[in-house]
Each structure stands twice: as structure tokens, then as C-alpha cells.
Design a protein around this motif. Structure first.
Motif, PDB file in Angstrom:
ATOM      1  N   GLN A   1      -4.945   0.366  11.913  1.00 29.64           N
ATOM      2  CA  GLN A   1      -4.862   0.713  10.477  1.00 29.64           C
ATOM      3  C   GLN A   1      -6.651   0.548   9.938  1.00 29.64           C
ATOM      4  OE1 GLN A   1      -2.237  -0.627   8.282  1.00 29.64           O
ATOM      5  NE2 GLN A   1      -0.394  -0.700   9.787  1.00 29.64           N
TER       6      GLN A   1
ATOM      7  N   ARG B   1     -10.646  17.554   3.502  1.00 31.61           N
ATOM      8  CA  ARG B   1      -9.990  15.895   3.224  1.00 31.61           C
ATOM      9  C   ARG B   1     -10.074  15.209   4.601  1.00 31.61           C
ATOM     10  NH1 ARG B   1      -2.856  17.146   4.633  1.00 31.61           N
ATOM     11  NH2 ARG B   1      -4.304  16.750   6.568  1.00 31.61           N
TER      12      ARG B   1
ATOM     13  N   ASN C   1      -2.673   9.674   9.759  1.00 25.28           N
ATOM     14  CA  ASN C   1      -3.886  10.011  10.080  1.00 25.28           C
ATOM     15  C   ASN C   1      -4.775   9.189   8.948  1.00 25.28           C
ATOM     16  OD1 ASN C   1      -3.333  10.565  12.114  1.00 25.28           O
ATOM     17  ND2 ASN C   1      -3.798  13.088  10.859  1.00 25.28           N
ATOM     18  N   THR C   2      -3.855   8.462   7.714  1.00 29.38           N
ATOM     19  CA  THR C   2      -4.856   7.437   6.701  1.00 29.38           C
ATOM     20  C   THR C   2      -4.713   5.618   6.958  1.00 29.38           C
ATOM     21  OG1 THR C   2      -3.346   7.274   5.467  1.00 29.38           O
ATOM     22  CG2 THR C   2      -4.359   9.361   4.963  1.00 29.38           C
ATOM     23  N   PRO C   3      -4.873   5.782   6.651  1.00 29.13           N
ATOM     24  CA  PRO C   3      -4.952   3.812   7.141  1.00 29.13           C
ATOM     25  C   PRO C   3      -3.918   3.181   6.889  1.00 29.13           C
ATOM     26  CG  PRO C   3      -6.923   4.287   5.971  1.00 29.13           C
ATOM     27  CD  PRO C   3      -6.245   5.347   5.710  1.00 29.13           C
ATOM     28  N   LEU C   4      -3.023   4.378   6.146  1.00 31.48           N
ATOM     29  CA  LEU C   4      -1.264   3.109   5.481  1.00 31.48           C
ATOM     30  C   LEU C   4      -0.253   3.791   7.641  1.00 31.48           C
ATOM     31  CD1 LEU C   4      -0.712   5.662   2.492  1.00 31.48           C
ATOM     32  CD2 LEU C   4      -1.268   3.914   2.929  1.00 31.48           C
TER      33      LEU C   4
ATOM     34  N   VAL D   1      -5.032  13.581  -3.975  1.00 29.80           N
ATOM     35  CA  VAL D   1      -3.735  12.588  -3.081  1.00 29.80           C
ATOM     36  C   VAL D   1      -4.628  11.881  -2.119  1.00 29.80           C
ATOM     37  CG1 VAL D   1      -1.415  12.686  -2.492  1.00 29.80           C
ATOM     38  CG2 VAL D   1      -2.324  13.648  -4.765  1.00 29.80           C
ATOM     39  N   TYR D   2      -5.029  13.052  -0.728  1.00 33.63           N
ATOM     40  CA  TYR D   2      -5.248  12.131   0.341  1.00 33.63           C
ATOM     41  C   TYR D   2      -6.175  10.941   0.175  1.00 33.63           C
ATOM     42  CZ  TYR D   2      -4.907  13.066   5.469  1.00 33.63           C
ATOM     43  OH  TYR D   2      -4.826  12.043   6.888  1.00 33.63           O
TER      44      TYR D   2
ATOM     45  N   ARG E   1      -6.543   8.648  -2.378  1.00 35.10           N
ATOM     46  CA  ARG E   1      -5.755   7.909  -2.501  1.00 35.10           C
ATOM     47  C   ARG E   1      -5.248   6.877  -1.856  1.00 35.10           C
ATOM     48  NH1 ARG E   1      -2.452  10.044  -7.526  1.00 35.10           N
ATOM     49  NH2 ARG E   1      -4.127  10.174  -9.141  1.00 35.10           N
ATOM     50  N   TYR E   2      -4.645   7.362  -0.618  1.00 37.80           N
ATOM     51  CA  TYR E   2      -4.206   6.641   0.890  1.00 37.80           C
ATOM     52  C   TYR E   2      -5.151   6.544   1.655  1.00 37.80           C
ATOM     53  CZ  TYR E   2      -0.927  10.273   0.436  1.00 37.80           C
ATOM     54  OH  TYR E   2       0.358  11.649   0.239  1.00 37.80           O
ATOM     55  N   PHE E   3      -6.592   6.207   1.123  1.00 35.64           N
ATOM     56  CA  PHE E   3      -7.294   5.024   2.010  1.00 35.64           C
ATOM     57  C   PHE E   3      -7.699   4.257   1.036  1.00 35.64           C
ATOM     58  CE2 PHE E   3      -8.354   8.946   3.795  1.00 35.64           C
ATOM     59  CZ  PHE E   3      -8.583   8.595   5.455  1.00 35.64           C
TER      60      PHE E   3
ATOM     61  N   PRO F   1       0.787   5.072  -3.263  1.00 33.43           N
ATOM     62  CA  PRO F   1       0.227   6.680  -3.141  1.00 33.43           C
ATOM     63  C   PRO F   1       1.258   7.252  -2.804  1.00 33.43           C
ATOM     64  CG  PRO F   1      -1.463   4.451  -2.292  1.00 33.43           C
ATOM     65  CD  PRO F   1      -0.606   4.067  -2.206  1.00 33.43           C
TER      66      PRO F   1
ATOM     67  N   ARG G   1      -8.854   3.440  10.812  1.00 28.83           N
ATOM     68  CA  ARG G   1      -8.213   4.414  10.524  1.00 28.83           C
ATOM     69  C   ARG G   1      -9.474   4.404   9.236  1.00 28.83           C
ATOM     70  NH1 ARG G   1      -2.829   4.569  12.969  1.00 28.83           N
ATOM     71  NH2 ARG G   1      -2.378   3.948  10.434  1.00 28.83           N
ATOM     72  N   ARG G   2      -9.608   3.928   8.095  1.00 30.54           N
ATOM     73  CA  ARG G   2     -10.027   3.358   7.007  1.00 30.54           C
ATOM     74  C   ARG G   2     -11.525   4.673   7.800  1.00 30.54           C
ATOM     75  NH1 ARG G   2      -8.918   0.906   3.194  1.00 30.54           N
ATOM     76  NH2 ARG G   2      -6.989  -0.162   3.602  1.00 30.54           N
TER      77      ARG G   2
ATOM     78  N   ARG H   1       1.046  -1.148  -0.100  1.00 33.43           N
ATOM     79  CA  ARG H   1      -0.287   0.237  -0.410  1.00 33.43           C
ATOM     80  C   ARG H   1       1.122   1.503  -0.420  1.00 33.43           C
ATOM     81  NH1 ARG H   1      -3.808   0.075   4.465  1.00 33.43           N
ATOM     82  NH2 ARG H   1      -3.173  -1.990   5.704  1.00 33.43           N
TER      83      ARG H   1
ATOM     84  N   GLN I   1       2.765   7.709  -5.919  1.00 34.73           N
ATOM     85  CA  GLN I   1       2.497   8.465  -6.616  1.00 34.73           C
ATOM     86  C   GLN I   1       2.407   9.655  -6.016  1.00 34.73           C
ATOM     87  OE1 GLN I   1      -1.298   5.649  -6.539  1.00 34.73           O
ATOM     88  NE2 GLN I   1      -1.279   6.611  -8.763  1.00 34.73           N
TER      89      GLN I   1
ATOM     90  N   VAL J   1      -9.241  12.627  10.283  1.00 32.75           N
ATOM     91  CA  VAL J   1      -8.807  13.360  11.090  1.00 32.75           C
ATOM     92  C   VAL J   1      -8.402  15.330  10.243  1.00 32.75           C
ATOM     93  CG1 VAL J   1      -6.652  13.395  12.759  1.00 32.75           C
ATOM     94  CG2 VAL J   1      -7.058  11.560  12.169  1.00 32.75           C
TER      95      VAL J   1
END
Lengths: 261, 320
Positions: free
Chosen positions: B87, B162, A104-107, B114-115, B117-119, A17, B90-91, A14, A20, B95
Motif C-alpha cells: 500500500q 489518471r 491499483n491505488t494505495p487503497l 475521484v481517482y 482522492r484514492y491517494f 473516497p 503504490r502511493r 481510508r 464519496q 498503473v
């Protein structure tokens, strides 16, 4: 946190991103970035190669500019990966807090670091690859064997990106990076056979120099560019990969300690 | 608004508790920063974490998000144990951090893309959500605007947009209106109320008491790493403090207050202001009417607020 700080990195898949994101920024500034990465090493290579080379007899049986070409490719690969893993990664980690936003995201931090590692190596591939292309256009590549330098550039980039991420994890500010350049990168540039054959060095220094990551890259790139199969190719490749892997584990542990406390 | 209102159509899943924190403890170098914190946030409510600087709010939030590993205690966020399942948790979480960390190299819509995509959200899905998100943030005309061209309030609103890119169930907001002018602050409050109306759970830290009073269903006042009081804002005021406050100011207020202290249930003097907390203000007001003009004192009579509770519980000393 101590125990888990030193757990092995779990990069998963993962991290893409993160790569990217950096690519999208680069694409906006691609032209000046590539020009800068290309112009400087080429000026050195052509200036020293033809200027200084005109005063020299053949070096290891070839003209000096031919000798210098392989060193220029790997040295600019090293520089590109190092700059990205030091200054750019540090600014994303510490100044812009881009990494905090991603965390703060699932990463996870491991995803962030893997994305940064692969990105720095990719960027060095663009720089080193561009130099290789110019070298080939100048007729300094002897055979299609030179194409093997492309993956070599990427592996070299991984090794220096991983090293750079260690320094990034330890840096209190941008000024800290000067130590790394002055005490490590510059001496390595002179000891790894980029500008002159290491046989000229005292035996002790030669032994130490043989262990340097840039030396492994030079030992592989130079014969490939001259149309020969390198000696101990697998050993040199394994050394570069081992440096990349070990340094990435250390960088991950140090960055976890810094950011996840 | 399609992307955002979709949330209300989705059945409420998992549990009635969005966040459960029990026995949370975290120390740095032997110094407890969070020293046994318990609280629970019901789904679709707004919960406020109040406290002076250094009270342990940020560490508590970081623990809840799985960014800091607690020394002891249990956290369940959106049905997932944290940090083990952080993890996954946080899906479904958004925040809004205290400090702007937007990507300065990107435009507004690129920041959202872009943000997202992190999800792991597909580009097409994110792109379809961007107009509604920008509209929600009052940034409709700013899709292609670079971040450095935005004002502080616009950046905060974009950060809020965001945080909604993954259509979260739970939104954490760390001091969402600090540093904003009143117009920008009211706009943020309005948007947070809309999110509550959509059934999202909000968890915010603040040290603006009027913000907490306005938005929060429940709040906890934190100090020295402990919960000093917990409850609904009105209930906290009723339970912890006398309902009327008379503030008296003037040069010699200390002496005057000392000789009239029996006119209020409780008296606090800070600098050249005396705070009388009382249930029955008439005698004190009468005394002030008689004497204030001659003695050069001025006064304000008001209802007790959350700020009075906060100051009573956490003291008036500066925290830096």
C-alpha cells in the motif's frame, strides 16, 4: 493467500473516497433514484393499508395502515441496501472493474468493501428515511420516539448490505441474484411481521422467523412508530449489529478469495 | 505541465533500483504460472516485459503491485517490500491497466478528481493538476466530456493521465497500445518518452516488438513463467540471432528451402514462408535472383528484429 483471505477485515479510515465516489454517481441520478425508491413502497403501503385495511379489524390494536407503516420503512430499507450491495456493487466489481482501478491505488480491498458497505447503508438511509418522513407527514408517527428509527434504518442497512456483499462475492452473473431474492428476501419479507403479526404463524416457523434480520428491525421499528419503547431493544439491536459484523467478515474473506488470487 | 514537471525537480530518493524481483514463484492448482523470475529495473529507465499470452506477464505484474501474493520470492518496489508494504509502495506508483476501467458515470475531469482522492490527495491539489494532466493526454477540450463519448485512443490517454494523478515515480503499463490505431499508438509512445525524459521509471508489458524496441532500455522475454532472455533490445538481437533475415514465400517453398538450406545459418519454415537467418546474405540472394522468377518465389531481405528473437525463444505455436 489462504491464510490472509480469512484474516479479519482491516477497514481503517481510508474507505471514505470509495463512499464519496458512489455518492458522486448517486448525486447525478438522485431525483429518479429517490422517486423510484419512494413511490413503490408508498403505493403498496397506501394501497394495502387503506384498501385491504378497510376490510380488517384493528391489527394489534391499531389500524392496518399504522401497522403496515413500520414494516414498509424497514422493508424498503432492506430493499435499498440489498439492491446496492448486489446489483450496483457487482457492476462496479465485475462489469465496470471500478474496484480493480481502486486496487491499483494505495487503497486495499478492505477499504473498498468498507466503502461499499457504508455506502449501501447510507443509500438505504436515504430511502428508508424518505419513507419515514412521508409516514410522519401522513400523521402515522405517534411521538418523537419515531426519530430513533433513523439510526435503526442505518443499522438495518448495514446488516443487509453485509449480507448482500456475501452474495455479490459469490455471484457469477446478475442472474444469480434471483436466487437470493426468491429463496431469502421474499420469504423473509413474509415471515418477519411486515404485513401481518407473526403470532399467526405456526410455532416452529415463528421461532425461525424470530432469528431473521428483518424481524429484529420490525420488532424495533413498529413500537417506536406507535410511540412505545420496544421490548428487548438492546437484544434486537445487538442481533442486527452481530449479523452486520459477521456477514461483513465473511464477505471480505470471499471477495479476497475472488479478486486477490 | 507544472504538475508533471515537478517530478524532475524532486531529488531522486530511495534507491537506484525502482523494482527488484528475485526468485518469484506462483502456482495455481499445482501449475506454476511464474516459475522463478528474477529481474531488476533501474530507476528512470524503461523496462519491458515481453511474452506470448499465458507467459506469466500479468501474474508477475499483479505480484509486483501486491495484488497477488507469490508462493515464493522477494519483491521490492520503490524501496518497499511487497506485498507487506504494497500500500505504501503504490502511493508512488501509477498503473495503466490493459482493459479500460474508467468510471463511465463521470466526466474526464471527475475521473481524475475521484481517482486522486484514492491517494489521499486534497481536492484543491487534484483540481490544480487536472488541466496539465488533460493537456498531457491531448484532452484539453474534453474536461466535461462524458466517458462514453470518447474514442478508444482518448480513453487510453485519459487512463494514462489518471495514472499520473499522484505524480508517480514508477508507472506500470499493461499493453498500453493494444487495440489502438497507428496515430493513437504513436501519440502514446510520444507521451511515454516525455515521461522518461522527466525521470520516471516505466515498466510495460507488450507483445508489439517494435514498441519494445522503440521504448525499452532493458527488456525480459518471458515464457512458461521463466525469463528466457534479458538485456537491451539491440544486445538481444545481436546475442541471440543472425543479423540478416531473408523471407522467401511461394507455393513450393518448403522443397526449395530444403535444397538450399546450406545458404543460411538457420532455416525455419512456417506455412508457405521460409525464414533464412544468415550473417552473409549474398549467396542466398544470388541464388534467389537466378531461380526465383522461374520457380514463382518472392522474397524480402531485412535486418533481424526483436520479433525474430522473440519467435526463436518462444516458438511459432499459437498461444491462446
Amino acid at each position: 493467500m489462504r491464510g490472509s483471505c480469512f484474516a479479519l477485515p482491516r477497514p481503517g479510515l481510508r474507505w471514505l473516497p470509495v463512499w464519496q465516489r458512489n455518492f458522486l454517481v448517486w448525486r447525478k441520478l438522485a431525483f429518479p433514484s429517490l422517486l423510484g425508491n419512494l413511490a413503490d413502497p408508498l403505493i403498496y403501503m397506501l394501497g394495502l393499508g387503506y384498501g385491504l385495511g378497510g376490510l380488517l379489524p384493528a391489527v394489534q390494536g391499531v389500524g392496518y395502515v399504522q401497522f403496515l407503516a413500520a414494516g414498509t420503512v424497514v422493508a424498503s430499507t432492506m430493499n435499498a441496501a440489498t439492491f446496492e450491495a448486489l446489483y450496483s456493487a457487482f457492476s462496479r466489481m465485475h462489469v465496470q472493474k471500478t474496484w480493480d482501478a481502486i486496487l491499483n491505488t494505495p487503497l486495499s480491498l478492505d477499504h473498498v468493501l468498507t466503502g461499499e458497505l457504508v455506502w449501501a447503508a447510507s443509500k438505504s438511509l436515504l430511502s428508508g428515511g424518505a419513507i419515514l418522513l412521508v409516514v410522519a407527514l401522513l400523521g402515522l408517527a405517534a411521538s418523537p420516539l419515531a426519530l430513533w428509527i433513523v439510526p435503526l434504518i442505518f443499522v438495518t442497512g448495514l446488516a443487509f448490505a453485509a449480507l448482500g456483499l456475501i452474495v455479490c462475492a459469490l455471484a457469477p452473473s446478475y442472474e444469480f441474484f434471483m436466487y437470493y431474492f426468491t429463496l431469502f428476501i421474499t420469504p423473509m419479507l413474509l415471515l418477519s411481521g411486515v404485513f401481518f403479526p407473526t403470532e399467526r404463524l405456526p410455532a416452529v416457523v415463528q421461532t425461525i422467523a424470530g432469528w431473521l434480520p428483518l424481524a429484529h428491525a420490525v420488532q424495533l421499528a413498529r413500537p417506536l412508530l406507535l410511540g412505545q419503547l420496544p421490548d428487548d431493544a438492546l437484544a434486537h439491536l445487538a442481533a442486527l449489529l452481530a449479523i452486520a459484523g459477521a456477514c461483513f467478515c465473511i464477505a471480505t474473506a470471499l471477495t479476497r478469495r475472488r479478486l486477490l488470487k | 505541465m507544472a504538475a508533471l514537471s515537478a517530478a524532475s525537480a524532486r531529488p531522486v530518493t530511495l534507491t537506484d533500483t525502482a523494482l527488484q524481483v528475485s526468485g518469484l514463484y506462483k502456482a495455481y492448482d499445482g501449475q506454476a504460472v511464474v516459475a522463478g523470475v528474477d529481474f531488476a529495473v533501474p530507476t528512470a529507465s524503461c523496462f519491458g516485459l515481453l511474452g506470448p499470452n499465458g507467459a506469466g506477464k500479468t501474474t508477475t505484474l499483479r505480484c509486483c503491485l501486491g495484488l497477488t501474493r507469490p508462493d515464493a520470492g522477494e519483491i521490492v518496489l520503490g524501496g518497499h517490500p511487497v506485498p507487506a508494504g504494497a500500500q505504501a509502495a503504490r502511493r508512488r506508483v501509477g498503473v495503466v491497466p490493459q482493459f479500460d476501467n474508467l468510471d463511465p458515470d463521470f466526466t474526464c475531469s471527475e475521473n481524475l478528481l475521484v481517482y486522486g482522492r484514492y491517494f489521499g490527495i486534497a481536492d484543491a491539489t487534484i483540481r490544480s493538476r487536472i488541466p496539465a494532466l488533460l493537456d498531457f493526454a491531448g484532452l484539453s477540450g474534453k474536461a466535461s466530456a462524458p466517458i462514453p463519448s470518447l474514442s478508444g485512443g482518448m480513453k487510453r490517454r485519459l487512463t494514462l493521465a489518471r495514472a499520473l494523478v499522484n505524480d508517480p515515480d514508477i508507472v506500470f503499463l499493461d499493453e498500453p497500445t493494444t487495440g489502438l490505431d497507428p496515430q493513437a499508438r504513436h501519440l502514446i509512445w510520444d507521451r511515454l518518452k516525455r515521461l522518461m525524459a522527466q525521470g520516471k521509471t516505466l515498466i510495460l508489458t507488450t507483445h508489439f516488438m517494435d514498441e519494445a524496441e522503440r521504448l525499452c532500455d532493458q527488456l525480459a522475454i518471458l515464457d512458461h513463467g521463466r525469463v528466457m532472455a534479458e538485456g537491451a533490445p539491440r544486445a538481444l538481437i545481436a546475442g541471440h540471432i543472425e543479423p540478416q533475415v531473408i523471407e522467401v514465400f511461394g507455393d513450393d517453398v518448403g522443397r526449395w528451402a530444403a535444397s538450399h538450406h546450406d545458404l543460411g545459418e538457420r532455416l525455419e519454415v512456417a506455412g508457405d514462408t521460409a525464414f533464412f537467418y544468415c550473417r552473409e546474405p549474398a549467396p542466398l540472394l544470388a541464388a534467389l535472383a537466378d531461380e526465383a522468377t522461374n520457380s514463382g518465389l518472392r522474397y524480402v531481405h531485412r535486418a533481424a528484429s526483436l520479433e525474430d528473437v522473440f519467435l526463436k525463444l518462444t516458438g511459432r505455436d499459437l498461444r491462446d
